[in-house]
Write a protein that holds these residues in place. Sequence first.
Motif, mmCIF file in Angstrom:
data_model
loop_
_atom_site.group_PDB
_atom_site.id
_atom_site.type_symbol
_atom_site.label_atom_id
_atom_site.label_comp_id
_atom_site.label_asym_id
_atom_site.label_seq_id
_atom_site.Cartn_x
_atom_site.Cartn_y
_atom_site.Cartn_z
ATOM 1 N N LEU A 84 0.824 -1.213 0.000
ATOM 2 C CA LEU A 84 0.000 0.000 0.000
ATOM 3 C C LEU A 84 0.854 1.257 0.000
ATOM 4 O O LEU A 84 0.416 2.317 -0.436
ATOM 5 C CB LEU A 84 -0.901 0.017 1.238
ATOM 6 N N ASP B 185 3.383 2.438 -1.650
ATOM 7 C CA ASP B 185 3.733 3.213 -2.824
ATOM 8 C C ASP B 185 2.580 3.404 -3.800
ATOM 9 O O ASP B 185 2.753 3.382 -5.004
ATOM 10 C CB ASP B 185 4.937 2.608 -3.529
ATOM 11 N N ILE B 186 1.409 3.598 -3.258
ATOM 12 C CA ILE B 186 0.304 3.984 -4.124
ATOM 13 C C ILE B 186 0.497 5.446 -4.501
ATOM 14 O O ILE B 186 0.690 6.282 -3.628
ATOM 15 C CB ILE B 186 -1.054 3.851 -3.402
ATOM 16 N N PRO B 187 0.467 5.733 -5.780
ATOM 17 C CA PRO B 187 0.611 7.134 -6.173
ATOM 18 C C PRO B 187 -0.590 7.942 -5.690
ATOM 19 O O PRO B 187 -1.700 7.419 -5.595
ATOM 20 C CB PRO B 187 0.646 7.063 -7.704
ATOM 21 N N PRO C 125 -3.672 8.068 -8.653
ATOM 22 C CA PRO C 125 -3.624 6.757 -9.297
ATOM 23 C C PRO C 125 -4.014 6.861 -10.759
ATOM 24 O O PRO C 125 -4.744 7.752 -11.164
ATOM 25 C CB PRO C 125 -4.643 5.925 -8.503
ATOM 26 N N GLU C 126 -3.499 5.942 -11.533
ATOM 27 C CA GLU C 126 -3.785 5.897 -12.962
ATOM 28 C C GLU C 126 -5.185 5.403 -13.199
ATOM 29 O O GLU C 126 -5.431 4.209 -13.311
ATOM 30 C CB GLU C 126 -2.794 4.955 -13.653
ATOM 31 N N VAL C 127 -6.087 6.302 -13.242
ATOM 32 C CA VAL C 127 -7.478 5.920 -13.437
ATOM 33 C C VAL C 127 -7.802 5.968 -14.916
ATOM 34 O O VAL C 127 -7.230 6.745 -15.677
ATOM 35 C CB VAL C 127 -8.422 6.871 -12.681
ATOM 36 N N ASN C 128 -8.707 5.118 -15.299
ATOM 37 C CA ASN C 128 -9.176 5.136 -16.667
ATOM 38 C C ASN C 128 -10.133 6.303 -16.831
ATOM 39 O O ASN C 128 -11.286 6.243 -16.430
ATOM 40 C CB ASN C 128 -9.898 3.835 -16.983
ATOM 41 N N GLU D 292 -11.111 8.292 -19.685
ATOM 42 C CA GLU D 292 -11.965 7.934 -20.827
ATOM 43 C C GLU D 292 -13.435 8.357 -20.809
ATOM 44 O O GLU D 292 -14.117 8.331 -19.798
ATOM 45 C CB GLU D 292 -11.930 6.410 -20.976
#
Lengths: 128, 128
Positions: A111, A113-115, A118-121, A123
């Motif tokens: 947990l 190193d969760i940015p 986060p790289e969310v989609n 779109e």
Amino acid sequence: MHRMTAPSLRQSQILRGALDLCLLAVIAHGPTYGYEMTKRLAERGLTTVAEGSIYPALGRLQRDGLVETFRQASDGGPPRKYYRLSPAGAVALVEWRAEWEGTRSAIDRVLADIPQTPEVNIEVTREA
Amino acid sequence: MHRMTAPSLRQSQILRGALDLCLLAVIAHGPTYGYEMTKRLAERGLTTVAEGSIYPALGRLQRDGLVETFRQASDGGPPRKYYRLSPAGAVALVEWRAEWEGTRSAIDRVLADIPQTPEVNIEVTREA
DNA sequence: CGAATGAACCTTGCAATGCAAGGTAGTCCT
DNA sequence: AGGACTACCTTGCATTGCAAGGTTCATTCG
């Protein structure tokens, strides 16, 4: 009694594998009986631990020789079944605690190193 | 590679309820595929997490709309199925993480006050 | 060509176990 | 008698991690 967040689902899952450890920890303070353990645990935040979980768990601990029991009358209720740590239980407590700490750290490591973003989609919800 | 203590039993139990959280955390870094996740988790100490656990878990995350998937060819192997966080997944990640921290703290609180010399049943193993 | 290796996916069956719900006693108070 | 609280225990359900096995695709080696 501040937090009302239903601790339910997830907590019960995590408890799996930590419940017996917690019980041993409580018992390590000295002989205790089931009904009281639920309260002790609830005080510390383990609010979902109900009797339906605890009695089977205590049975297992006993079956495995980690605790020993004796009955004793109480004033104002049926006799209590006290549980007390066996030597094997004391060993298990130390071991299990180490295992808990190992797993806990591993999870925290994952947990850690969760940015923050986060790289969310992102779109535009559109597809063909 | 010092400890030979099979990490197995207990860790798998604790993982219950934290595995999907861990998966979301890994996916938060950007699209990842299942096979790689097992390695990422193992690197951090979650060594028991096998494919038999992960694929069903990923399926659940997808079913619940927390991740979205797409396929992409790889060089030297079958096409990979990438998982990527959905907006709902990002929310779940935050929530679940808080729940994990809550439960973790509660358990640590229970463990915190274990006496150094637990009340063990010393007794001469004799009973009528 | 055929076999082996390794990446990468997925499924089935097992066993464990937390919990809700329900049930039994024992004591005390009204 | 009834209610309330302590204190125990059981049954049934649903979830889920894992071992074991199986499939597909590409490369390498004999």
